[in-house]
Design a protein around this motif. Structure first.
Motif, PDB file in Angstrom:
ATOM      1  N   UNK A  95      -3.298  15.804   6.549  1.00 10.54           N
ATOM      2  CA  UNK A  95      -2.206  17.028   6.942  1.00 10.54           C
ATOM      3  C   UNK A  95      -2.285  17.277   8.290  1.00 10.54           C
ATOM      4  N   UNK A  96      -3.528  17.551   8.914  1.00 13.09           N
ATOM      5  CA  UNK A  96      -3.654  17.627  10.426  1.00 13.09           C
ATOM      6  C   UNK A  96      -3.096  16.295  11.247  1.00 13.09           C
ATOM      7  N   UNK A  97      -3.422  15.242  10.926  1.00 10.22           N
ATOM      8  CA  UNK A  97      -3.196  14.109  11.464  1.00 10.22           C
ATOM      9  C   UNK A  97      -1.619  13.725  11.655  1.00 10.22           C
ATOM     10  N   UNK A  98      -0.954  14.093  10.574  1.00 12.11           N
ATOM     11  CA  UNK A  98       0.433  14.026  10.555  1.00 12.11           C
ATOM     12  C   UNK A  98       1.375  14.863  11.576  1.00 12.11           C
ATOM     13  N   UNK A  99       0.731  16.109  11.407  1.00  9.78           N
ATOM     14  CA  UNK A  99       1.244  17.213  12.115  1.00  9.78           C
ATOM     15  C   UNK A  99       0.929  16.979  13.654  1.00  9.78           C
ATOM     16  N   UNK A 100      -0.231  16.635  13.989  1.00 14.15           N
ATOM     17  CA  UNK A 100      -0.546  16.225  15.321  1.00 14.15           C
ATOM     18  C   UNK A 100       0.279  14.911  15.817  1.00 14.15           C
ATOM     19  N   UNK A 157       3.827  15.139   3.640  1.00 12.19           N
ATOM     20  CA  UNK A 157       4.122  15.540   2.099  1.00 12.19           C
ATOM     21  C   UNK A 157       3.268  14.766   1.115  1.00 12.19           C
ATOM     22  N   UNK A 158       2.794  13.475   1.390  1.00 12.38           N
ATOM     23  CA  UNK A 158       1.749  13.101   0.366  1.00 12.38           C
ATOM     24  C   UNK A 158       0.572  13.772   0.565  1.00 12.38           C
ATOM     25  N   UNK A 159      -0.036  14.035   1.682  1.00 10.86           N
ATOM     26  CA  UNK A 159      -1.031  14.820   2.027  1.00 10.86           C
ATOM     27  C   UNK A 159      -1.369  15.919   1.371  1.00 10.86           C
ATOM     28  N   UNK A 160      -0.201  16.812   1.562  1.00 12.40           N
ATOM     29  CA  UNK A 160      -0.069  18.060   0.904  1.00 12.40           C
ATOM     30  C   UNK A 160      -0.230  18.009  -0.416  1.00 12.40           C
ATOM     31  N   UNK A 212       0.885  -1.062   0.152  1.00 15.22           N
ATOM     32  CA  UNK A 212       0.072   0.108   0.122  1.00 15.22           C
ATOM     33  C   UNK A 212       0.660   1.168   0.007  1.00 15.22           C
ATOM     34  N   UNK A 213       2.254   1.424   0.578  1.00 18.97           N
ATOM     35  CA  UNK A 213       2.918   2.499   0.679  1.00 18.97           C
ATOM     36  C   UNK A 213       3.434   2.911  -0.593  1.00 18.97           C
ATOM     37  N   UNK A 214       3.873   1.662  -1.167  1.00 22.57           N
ATOM     38  CA  UNK A 214       4.460   1.940  -2.764  1.00 22.57           C
ATOM     39  C   UNK A 214       3.197   2.586  -3.504  1.00 22.57           C
ATOM     40  N   UNK A 215       2.144   2.455  -3.272  1.00 22.11           N
ATOM     41  CA  UNK A 215       0.833   3.214  -4.005  1.00 22.11           C
ATOM     42  C   UNK A 215       0.791   4.645  -3.457  1.00 22.11           C
ATOM     43  N   UNK A 216       1.758   5.009  -2.519  1.00 21.81           N
ATOM     44  CA  UNK A 216       1.573   6.234  -1.653  1.00 21.81           C
ATOM     45  C   UNK A 216       0.254   6.193  -1.238  1.00 21.81           C
ATOM     46  N   UNK A 217      -0.157   5.241  -0.499  1.00 18.75           N
ATOM     47  CA  UNK A 217      -1.709   5.448   0.239  1.00 18.75           C
ATOM     48  C   UNK A 217      -1.386   6.062   1.436  1.00 18.75           C
ATOM     49  N   UNK A 218      -1.752   7.018   1.705  1.00 18.58           N
ATOM     50  CA  UNK A 218      -1.556   8.021   3.063  1.00 18.58           C
ATOM     51  C   UNK A 218      -1.985   7.398   4.277  1.00 18.58           C
ATOM     52  N   UNK A 219      -2.933   6.733   4.144  1.00 15.70           N
ATOM     53  CA  UNK A 219      -3.343   5.932   5.558  1.00 15.70           C
ATOM     54  C   UNK A 219      -2.060   4.703   5.928  1.00 15.70           C
ATOM     55  N   UNK A 220      -1.877   4.346   4.601  1.00 17.82           N
ATOM     56  CA  UNK A 220      -0.745   3.138   5.328  1.00 17.82           C
ATOM     57  C   UNK A 220       0.581   4.032   5.587  1.00 17.82           C
ATOM     58  N   UNK A 221       0.862   5.092   4.914  1.00 19.93           N
ATOM     59  CA  UNK A 221       2.096   5.691   5.413  1.00 19.93           C
ATOM     60  C   UNK A 221       2.092   6.134   6.732  1.00 19.93           C
ATOM     61  N   UNK A 222       0.769   6.872   7.072  1.00 21.34           N
ATOM     62  CA  UNK A 222       0.726   7.274   8.519  1.00 21.34           C
ATOM     63  C   UNK A 222       0.977   6.173   9.284  1.00 21.34           C
ATOM     64  N   UNK A 223       0.131   4.897   9.179  1.00 18.15           N
ATOM     65  CA  UNK A 223       0.421   3.942   9.925  1.00 18.15           C
ATOM     66  C   UNK A 223       1.888   3.427  10.073  1.00 18.15           C
TER      67      UNK A 223
END
Length: 369
Positions: free
Chosen positions: A244-249, A233-236, A194-205
């Motif tokens: 974006x908020x989730x990553x910063x928090x 970066x991906x969320x932006x 999932x990360x390879x596909x830039x899935x932001x949820x997976x990256x955050x996980x």
């Protein structure tokens, strides 16, 4: 002689019962035809099932009509998920027709009609059987929504299909499924896909797992920082405000852990999270608590500002959002005493304000009753 009469009576009763069943089956079949002509496909299928049950076996007429009903229901459907579901039913109906005895009695035209539909199946699959539809089918079985009953076995079947076909949301869900099963090798594998596909949820996980040392990931704050920053970066890039908020928090939380504390850095990340969305009351409350309680960065002016803003936002949101309403109920007992304390004592960049202290005391008293 007596025994012969008993057998004869039994046979007569059996023949009568069978004849009645056949009449009922034919009547049900006729109703199914009428429902089909009226484009009431669900009802038509229900009556076909009842007709087949009355016959007690598969019947070529029923098998043929079922193929026609399902095929037409698929063509007429405006709902892609339902059409995809009907596609699977169509395959089953064709298979059942082909395995029905005496179908030759229907004549060549009807057999050819079914054969043509079978020939068209690959094209229909290209149109409807996409990884996204496979994922939606899986979610429908998981949650029992969109007209589907909950079915864990079918959920597993479809989530794996969607994952194997490269749908990253499915890959993330499958990774989490394996995490709950404590199969961490498969968790890591599907998460990486999932990360390879830039899935932001997976990256955050990934950041979350490294921060907490979960699911086979060693606790590593440096890697957690890297993954949260990649999430940002991906969320932006994807214009995904939530992440974006989730990553910063999450970065703010990371640098406020007891063994990784950098309060000024935490504040910076929370301030940036607020800047992403002005009505972000949860981050305001968190930031206000830090300004109120942490001696290293204590600032009553900012603490009161953020709590007052959060209260205003919550009050506005509560009428239209249930979660905000619940948060508003919690806000007073959790934060009123802080505001009373700060306005009463002053200091730490804040002037005393007896009016605001009295205001919050009144609110606190009214909720304490």
């Amino acid at each position: 002689m007596k025994q012969f009469l008993q057998i004869l009576i039994f046979l007569c009763l059996s023949i009568t019962t069978h004849a009645q069943s056949n009449l009922e089956a034919k009547a049900l079949y006729q109703v199914a035809e009428e429902k089909f002509d009226a484009k009431q496909y669900t009802e038509a299928l229900n009556y076909l099932n009842k007709s087949e049950e009355a016959f007690g076996k598969s019947n070529p007429d029923i098998a043929y009509l079922r193929v026609m009903v399902v095929q037409q229901a698929l063509k007429d459907s405006d709902d892609k998920l339902k059409a995809f579901s009907m596609l699977n039913e169509l395959e089953k109906a064709i298979d059942k027709f082909e395995n029905t005895k005496q179908k030759e009695a229907l004549g060549e035209d009807k057999q050819m009609a079914v054969m043509r539909i079978k020939i068209e199946l690959p094209e229909l699959k290209k149109k409807y059987e996409t990884p996204e539809m496979q994922y939606k089918m899986a979610k429908s079985y998981k949650e029992g929504k969109n007209g589907f009953e909950k079915d864990e076995k079918l959920y597993d079947e479809w989530i794996i299909k969607a994952s194997e076909n490269g749908y990253s949301d499915a890959q993330y869900d499958l990774a989490i499924d394996y995490a709950f099963k404590k199969d961490y090798e498969k968790t890591k594998y599907w998460l990486s896909q999932a990360v390879e596909d830039n899935n932001v949820t997976a990256i955050n996980a990934m950041g979350y797992f490294y921060k907490n040392g979960l699911c086979g990931f060693s606790k590593d704050y440096i890697k957690a920082d890297e993954w949260y920053k990649k999430t940002l970066a991906v969320a932006i890039k994807q214009e995904d405000e939530f992440y974006q908020i989730e990553a910063l928090a999450s970065l703010g939380e990371l640098y406020y852990l007891p063994d990784n504390k950098q309060a000024t850095l935490t504040i910076d990340y929370y301030e940036k999270a607020i800047a992403v969305r002005k009505d972000n009351y949860k981050t305001r409350i968190t930031l206000a608590t830090i300004y109120y309680a942490d001696a290293e960065v204590k600032d009553y002016a900012k603490a009161t500002q953020y709590l007052e803003e959060a209260f205003t936002q919550l009050s506005a949101e509560a009428a239209k959002d249930r979660d905000a309403g619940e948060d508003l109920v919690k806000f007073v007992p959790e934060n009123a005493y802080k505001l009373i304390d700060m306005y009463t004592t002053g200091g730490n960049k804040l002037k005393k304000n007896t009016k605001r202290a009295a205001f919050w005391q009144n609110i606190k008293d009214s909720t304490d009753k």
